[in-house]
Design a protein around this motif. Structure first.
Motif, PDB file in Angstrom:
ATOM      1  N   GLU A 174       0.824  -1.207   0.000  1.00  0.00           N
ATOM      2  CA  GLU A 174       0.000   0.000   0.000  1.00  0.00           C
ATOM      3  C   GLU A 174       0.862   1.264   0.000  1.00  0.00           C
ATOM      4  O   GLU A 174       0.548   2.245  -0.675  1.00  0.00           O
ATOM      5  CB  GLU A 174      -0.937  -0.013   1.204  1.00  0.00           C
ATOM      6  CG  GLU A 174      -2.032  -1.069   1.108  1.00  0.00           C
ATOM      7  CD  GLU A 174      -2.888  -1.143   2.358  1.00  0.00           C
ATOM      8  OE1 GLU A 174      -2.491  -0.537   3.388  1.00  0.00           O
ATOM      9  OE2 GLU A 174      -3.948  -1.800   2.306  1.00  0.00           O
ATOM     10  N   THR A 175       1.949   1.242   0.765  1.00  0.00           N
ATOM     11  CA  THR A 175       2.841   2.408   0.824  1.00  0.00           C
ATOM     12  C   THR A 175       3.472   2.685  -0.538  1.00  0.00           C
ATOM     13  O   THR A 175       3.479   3.825  -1.016  1.00  0.00           O
ATOM     14  CB  THR A 175       3.956   2.178   1.863  1.00  0.00           C
ATOM     15  OG1 THR A 175       3.367   2.013   3.155  1.00  0.00           O
ATOM     16  CG2 THR A 175       4.926   3.355   1.892  1.00  0.00           C
ATOM     17  N   LEU A 176       3.988   1.633  -1.185  1.00  0.00           N
ATOM     18  CA  LEU A 176       4.634   1.814  -2.484  1.00  0.00           C
ATOM     19  C   LEU A 176       3.611   2.189  -3.568  1.00  0.00           C
ATOM     20  O   LEU A 176       3.908   2.997  -4.449  1.00  0.00           O
ATOM     21  CB  LEU A 176       5.385   0.542  -2.877  1.00  0.00           C
ATOM     22  CG  LEU A 176       6.580   0.197  -1.998  1.00  0.00           C
ATOM     23  CD1 LEU A 176       7.222  -1.114  -2.447  1.00  0.00           C
ATOM     24  CD2 LEU A 176       7.624   1.324  -2.023  1.00  0.00           C
ATOM     25  N   ALA A 177       2.407   1.620  -3.488  1.00  0.00           N
ATOM     26  CA  ALA A 177       1.362   1.959  -4.460  1.00  0.00           C
ATOM     27  C   ALA A 177       0.982   3.430  -4.352  1.00  0.00           C
ATOM     28  O   ALA A 177       0.752   4.102  -5.365  1.00  0.00           O
ATOM     29  CB  ALA A 177       0.136   1.080  -4.246  1.00  0.00           C
ATOM     30  N   ALA A 178       0.920   3.945  -3.117  1.00  0.00           N
ATOM     31  CA  ALA A 178       0.605   5.363  -2.918  1.00  0.00           C
ATOM     32  C   ALA A 178       1.691   6.254  -3.509  1.00  0.00           C
ATOM     33  O   ALA A 178       1.399   7.284  -4.138  1.00  0.00           O
ATOM     34  CB  ALA A 178       0.428   5.649  -1.424  1.00  0.00           C
ATOM     35  N   LEU A 179       2.953   5.860  -3.336  1.00  0.00           N
ATOM     36  CA  LEU A 179       4.056   6.632  -3.908  1.00  0.00           C
ATOM     37  C   LEU A 179       4.050   6.548  -5.435  1.00  0.00           C
ATOM     38  O   LEU A 179       4.316   7.541  -6.123  1.00  0.00           O
ATOM     39  CB  LEU A 179       5.392   6.126  -3.361  1.00  0.00           C
ATOM     40  CG  LEU A 179       5.660   6.441  -1.883  1.00  0.00           C
ATOM     41  CD1 LEU A 179       6.933   5.762  -1.417  1.00  0.00           C
ATOM     42  CD2 LEU A 179       5.754   7.953  -1.671  1.00  0.00           C
ATOM     43  N   ASP A 180       3.717   5.371  -5.981  1.00  0.00           N
ATOM     44  CA  ASP A 180       3.617   5.223  -7.436  1.00  0.00           C
ATOM     45  C   ASP A 180       2.566   6.165  -7.999  1.00  0.00           C
ATOM     46  O   ASP A 180       2.742   6.755  -9.071  1.00  0.00           O
ATOM     47  CB  ASP A 180       3.256   3.776  -7.806  1.00  0.00           C
ATOM     48  CG  ASP A 180       4.414   2.809  -7.597  1.00  0.00           C
ATOM     49  OD1 ASP A 180       5.565   3.277  -7.567  1.00  0.00           O
ATOM     50  OD2 ASP A 180       4.152   1.602  -7.470  1.00  0.00           O
ATOM     51  N   GLU A 181       1.452   6.307  -7.279  1.00  0.00           N
ATOM     52  CA  GLU A 181       0.383   7.198  -7.735  1.00  0.00           C
ATOM     53  C   GLU A 181       0.863   8.652  -7.755  1.00  0.00           C
ATOM     54  O   GLU A 181       0.562   9.406  -8.683  1.00  0.00           O
ATOM     55  CB  GLU A 181      -0.838   7.057  -6.830  1.00  0.00           C
ATOM     56  CG  GLU A 181      -2.035   7.899  -7.260  1.00  0.00           C
ATOM     57  CD  GLU A 181      -2.530   7.580  -8.661  1.00  0.00           C
ATOM     58  OE1 GLU A 181      -3.080   8.505  -9.314  1.00  0.00           O
ATOM     59  OE2 GLU A 181      -2.360   6.439  -9.126  1.00  0.00           O
TER      60      GLU A 181
END
Length: 217
Positions: A174-181
Motif C-alpha cells: 500500500e505504501t509503495l502503491a501510494a508513492l507510485d500514484e
C-alpha cells in the motif's frame, strides 16, 4: 529455496526467502501478426510493452486483437491480480493488472505472472518488489545481452523474493502503491506543462502573443 548469497543477510523473523517460481506461474505473451490487430474497441485490447509505465498499465494507443484471433488466445487472457513484466528491451518494468484490464491480451515481449494462490496483498507487494532496485539489478544482470537484452523464464523464475508476513507485506504494498500514484500524477503534470510550454513558445516566437505586459492603463 534460493541461495542465501542472493540478496541481504538474515531476514527478520517471519520473513521467507523464496524463488519467484515458488510463488507464481509464468506465461510469455502470444505472437500477434499485423493483420490480426485492430482498434481496441473493435477487438480485444492488447497490452504493449510501452504501456507498462510506473507500475501501471497505461495504453499509449488503442490496439487490439481481432475477435476471430482472440478466441484462439483465451489461455493468454489477463485476470485481475496478474503481474506483467517486460522480458525484452527495457527488461524488468512491471505492472499489476486491475479489473479494468481483466480479459485483455498482452504482447509477446511480456511475461504474465500469476500467483499460484490468489492474494491481492501479495500481488501488490510483488509489483513493489519487482520494481525495487535489488530486483531490477538482478534481472538486468541476468538478461542475455545480444542486440536486445532479454530475460528467460528460467532466469526470472530464480529471482529471490523476500516475503514478509501478510500484515507487513500489505502495508509495504500500500505504501509503495501510494508513492507510485504520486509519481504518475507528477509525471502527468510535467507532460501537460511541457505541452503548454511548446504551444506558448510557438505563439511567442511568431509574435502572435507578447510576453510584455501593457502597463499604460
Amino acid at each position: 529455496m534460493t541461495d542465501a548469497s542472493d540478496g541481504p543477510g538474515p531476514l527478520p523473523a517471519g520473513w521467507q526467502r523464496l524463488a519467484l517460481r515458488e510463488l507464481c506461474t509464468f506465461q510469455v505473451g502470444p505472437a500477434v501478426k499485423g493483420e490480426e490487430r485492430t482498434d481496441a474497441q473493435a477487438g480485444v485490447p492488447l497490452v504493449l510493452p510501452r504501456d507498462v509505465v510506473h507500475q501501471r498499465i497505461t495504453p499509449a494507443e488503442s490496439v487490439g486483437v481481432v475477435p476471430k484471433k482472440a478466441i484462439t488466445l483465451r489461455r493468454y487472457a489477463l485476470a485481475m491480480g496478474d503481474v506483467l513484466v517486460i522480458r525484452t528491451g527495457t527488461v524488468g518494468r512491471c505492472a499489476m493488472v486491475t479489473g479494468e484490464q481483466d480479459g485483455w491480451l498482452y504482447h509477446g515481449n511480456l511475461f504474465r505472472l500469476r500467483l499460484t494462490e490468489p492474494d491481492p496483498s501479495l500481488a501488490a507487494y510483488l509489483v513493489g518488489y519487482l520494481s525495487a532496485a535489488f530486483a531490477q539489478s538482478w534481472m538486468h544482470k541476468r538478461s542475455v545481452s545480444a542486440v536486445i537484452p532479454s530475460l528467460s523464464t528460467r532466469e526470472l523464475g530464480e529471482l529471490p523474493v523476500f516475503v514478509p508476513p501478510p500484515a507487513e507485506r500489505k502495508a509495504i504494498g500500500e505504501t509503495l502503491a501510494a508513492l507510485d500514484e504520486k509519481v504518475r500524477v507528477h509525471a502527468e503534470i510535467a507532460r501537460v506543462t511541457g505541452d503548454y510550454r511548446s504551444a506558448l513558445a510557438d505563439l511567442l516566437m511568431t509574435g502572435a502573443l507578447s510576453a510584455q505586459h501593457d502597463d499604460r492603463s
